[in-house]
Design a protein around this motif. Structure first.
Motif, PDB file in Angstrom:
ATOM      1  N   ARG A  48       0.831  -1.209   0.000  1.00 14.46           N
ATOM      2  CA  ARG A  48       0.000   0.000   0.000  1.00 14.46           C
ATOM      3  C   ARG A  48       0.860   1.251   0.000  1.00 14.46           C
ATOM      4  NH1 ARG A  48      -5.302  -0.520   2.554  1.00 14.46           N
ATOM      5  NH2 ARG A  48      -5.337   1.721   2.243  1.00 14.46           N
ATOM      6  N   LEU A  49       0.264   2.325  -0.471  1.00 12.44           N
ATOM      7  CA  LEU A  49       0.879   3.645  -0.408  1.00 12.44           C
ATOM      8  C   LEU A  49      -0.245   4.633  -0.102  1.00 12.44           C
ATOM      9  CD1 LEU A  49       3.689   4.951  -0.878  1.00 12.44           C
ATOM     10  CD2 LEU A  49       2.892   5.549  -3.154  1.00 12.44           C
ATOM     11  N   ASP A  50      -0.126   5.294   1.024  1.00 14.97           N
ATOM     12  CA  ASP A  50      -1.125   6.289   1.426  1.00 14.97           C
ATOM     13  C   ASP A  50      -0.476   7.660   1.362  1.00 14.97           C
ATOM     14  OD1 ASP A  50      -2.982   4.253   2.021  1.00 14.97           O
ATOM     15  OD2 ASP A  50      -2.112   3.992   4.006  1.00 14.97           O
ATOM     16  N   ALA A  69       6.270  -1.415   1.814  1.00  9.11           N
ATOM     17  CA  ALA A  69       7.139  -1.545   0.649  1.00  9.11           C
ATOM     18  C   ALA A  69       7.513  -2.997   0.364  1.00  9.11           C
ATOM     19  CB  ALA A  69       8.414  -0.723   0.846  1.00  9.11           C
ATOM     20  N   GLY A  70       7.203  -3.872   1.230  1.00  6.81           N
ATOM     21  CA  GLY A  70       7.520  -5.306   1.121  1.00  6.81           C
ATOM     22  C   GLY A  70       7.006  -5.891   2.410  1.00  6.81           C
ATOM     23  N   CYS A  71       7.926  -6.141   3.328  1.00 13.23           N
ATOM     24  CA  CYS A  71       7.491  -6.466   4.692  1.00 13.23           C
ATOM     25  C   CYS A  71       7.843  -5.316   5.624  1.00 13.23           C
ATOM     26  CB  CYS A  71       8.093  -7.775   5.159  1.00 13.23           C
ATOM     27  SG  CYS A  71       9.884  -7.772   5.243  1.00 13.23           S
ATOM     28  N   ILE A 111      13.828  -8.190   8.109  1.00 13.52           N
ATOM     29  CA  ILE A 111      14.344  -9.014   7.012  1.00 13.52           C
ATOM     30  C   ILE A 111      13.147  -9.600   6.287  1.00 13.52           C
ATOM     31  CG2 ILE A 111      15.653 -11.085   6.419  1.00 13.52           C
ATOM     32  CD1 ILE A 111      17.396 -10.511   8.881  1.00 13.52           C
ATOM     33  N   CYS A 112      13.120  -9.422   4.974  1.00 13.87           N
ATOM     34  CA  CYS A 112      11.979  -9.871   4.165  1.00 13.87           C
ATOM     35  C   CYS A 112      12.279 -11.199   3.486  1.00 13.87           C
ATOM     36  CB  CYS A 112      11.686  -8.861   3.060  1.00 13.87           C
ATOM     37  SG  CYS A 112      11.020  -7.312   3.621  1.00 13.87           S
ATOM     38  N   PRO A 113      11.244 -12.021   3.297  1.00 10.55           N
ATOM     39  CA  PRO A 113      11.414 -13.193   2.435  1.00 10.55           C
ATOM     40  C   PRO A 113      11.738 -12.722   1.015  1.00 10.55           C
ATOM     41  CG  PRO A 113       9.285 -13.251   3.586  1.00 10.55           C
ATOM     42  CD  PRO A 113       9.918 -11.936   3.874  1.00 10.55           C
ATOM     43  N   ALA A 114      12.365 -13.571   0.224  1.00 11.79           N
ATOM     44  CA  ALA A 114      12.850 -13.187  -1.116  1.00 11.79           C
ATOM     45  C   ALA A 114      11.759 -12.574  -1.988  1.00 11.79           C
ATOM     46  CB  ALA A 114      13.475 -14.398  -1.805  1.00 11.79           C
ATOM     47  N   GLU A 115      10.556 -13.153  -1.996  1.00 14.95           N
ATOM     48  CA  GLU A 115       9.486 -12.634  -2.859  1.00 14.95           C
ATOM     49  C   GLU A 115       9.139 -11.194  -2.496  1.00 14.95           C
ATOM     50  OE1 GLU A 115       4.909 -13.543  -4.244  1.00 14.95           O
ATOM     51  OE2 GLU A 115       5.669 -14.475  -2.423  1.00 14.95           O
ATOM     52  N   LEU A 116       8.972 -10.915  -1.205  1.00 19.40           N
ATOM     53  CA  LEU A 116       8.640  -9.556  -0.775  1.00 19.40           C
ATOM     54  C   LEU A 116       9.823  -8.612  -0.933  1.00 19.40           C
ATOM     55  CD1 LEU A 116       6.464 -10.130   2.411  1.00 19.40           C
ATOM     56  CD2 LEU A 116       5.711  -9.407   0.145  1.00 19.40           C
ATOM     57  N   ASP A 117      11.030  -9.117  -0.725  1.00 18.42           N
ATOM     58  CA  ASP A 117      12.215  -8.277  -0.845  1.00 18.42           C
ATOM     59  C   ASP A 117      12.373  -7.743  -2.264  1.00 18.42           C
ATOM     60  OD1 ASP A 117      14.567  -7.128   0.399  1.00 18.42           O
ATOM     61  OD2 ASP A 117      15.705  -8.459  -0.923  1.00 18.42           O
ATOM     62  N   ARG A 118      12.026  -8.555  -3.231  1.00 16.03           N
ATOM     63  CA  ARG A 118      12.113  -8.132  -4.637  1.00 16.03           C
ATOM     64  C   ARG A 118      11.223  -6.916  -4.887  1.00 16.03           C
ATOM     65  NH1 ARG A 118      10.151 -12.566  -8.570  1.00 16.03           N
ATOM     66  NH2 ARG A 118       8.187 -11.721  -7.878  1.00 16.03           N
ATOM     67  N   TYR A 119      10.008  -6.935  -4.361  1.00 22.94           N
ATOM     68  CA  TYR A 119       9.092  -5.803  -4.516  1.00 22.94           C
ATOM     69  C   TYR A 119       9.579  -4.614  -3.697  1.00 22.94           C
ATOM     70  CZ  TYR A 119       6.167  -9.374  -6.570  1.00 22.94           C
ATOM     71  OH  TYR A 119       5.706 -10.380  -7.360  1.00 22.94           O
ATOM     72  N   GLU A 120      10.050  -4.890  -2.506  1.00 27.51           N
ATOM     73  CA  GLU A 120      10.524  -3.816  -1.632  1.00 27.51           C
ATOM     74  C   GLU A 120      11.683  -3.049  -2.263  1.00 27.51           C
ATOM     75  OE1 GLU A 120      12.338  -3.526   2.797  1.00 27.51           O
ATOM     76  OE2 GLU A 120      10.350  -4.422   2.543  1.00 27.51           O
ATOM     77  N   GLN A 121      12.602  -3.752  -2.888  1.00 24.65           N
ATOM     78  CA  GLN A 121      13.737  -3.096  -3.546  1.00 24.65           C
ATOM     79  C   GLN A 121      13.263  -2.130  -4.627  1.00 24.65           C
ATOM     80  OE1 GLN A 121      17.022  -3.386  -2.751  1.00 24.65           O
ATOM     81  NE2 GLN A 121      16.492  -4.734  -1.053  1.00 24.65           N
ATOM     82  N   SER A 122      12.302  -2.558  -5.427  1.00 26.68           N
ATOM     83  CA  SER A 122      11.773  -1.708  -6.501  1.00 26.68           C
ATOM     84  C   SER A 122      11.066  -0.479  -5.943  1.00 26.68           C
ATOM     85  CB  SER A 122      10.800  -2.490  -7.377  1.00 26.68           C
ATOM     86  OG  SER A 122      11.451  -3.560  -8.010  1.00 26.68           O
TER      87      SER A 122
END
Length: 142
Positions: free
Chosen positions: A53-55, A66-68, A93-104
């Motif tokens: 989400r982004l508010d 942004a991820g977790c 620390i994020c799981p790999a799937e969420l970390d990928r989105y968080e980085q972007s």
């Protein structure tokens, strides 16, 4: 009679001037709302838990996921660009799937994204990355 007609023409000309000035002003996108990440670089993002989400409020205070990790900061919006003096995130620390989105997401928000609206979606562009958010819930103060 000429004086009355001349006065009437001046009044009418004065009334039309502000309207033409308003039409020539560029439209500033209204993006203070509640948004959910829909796509990154034109690739649809699956619904994640927690939701990405982004508010954004009327003063460009931004918060979201942004991820977790939560992301938040006071933004400034000028000439179509959203900038942050201090953009902050939590540090889980994020799981790999969420970390990928968080980085972007953090990459785009940290690099003064250009803000546009496309078919009702909020689009943020920076560093050759594109984030597309869909409206989740309209704020009642619009």
């Amino acid at each position: 009679m000429r004086l009355v007609l001349l006065s009437l023409l001046l009044v009418l000309a004065g009334c039309q001037a502000p309207a033409s000035n308003q039409a020539s002003q560029p439209k500033v996108p209204t993006f203070y709302n509640h948004w959910e990440l829909f796509a990154i670089d034109a690739v649809k993002v699956p619904r994640l838990k927690p939701a990405q989400r982004l508010d954004v409020d009327r003063n460009y205070m931004v918060s979201g996921m942004a991820g977790c990790n939560r992301v938040f900061g006071q933004g400034k919006f000028e000439a179509g660009v959203l900038t942050f003096e201090n953009l902050s995130t939590t540090m889980k620390i994020c799981p790999a799937e969420l970390d990928r989105y968080e980085q972007s997401i953090t990459e785009v928000l940290s690099n003064d994204p250009k803000v546009t609206m496309y078919r009702g979606d909020l689009v943020l562009r920076a560093n050759h990355r594109v984030l597309q958010y869909r409206l989740v819930k309209e704020t009642s103060s619009q």
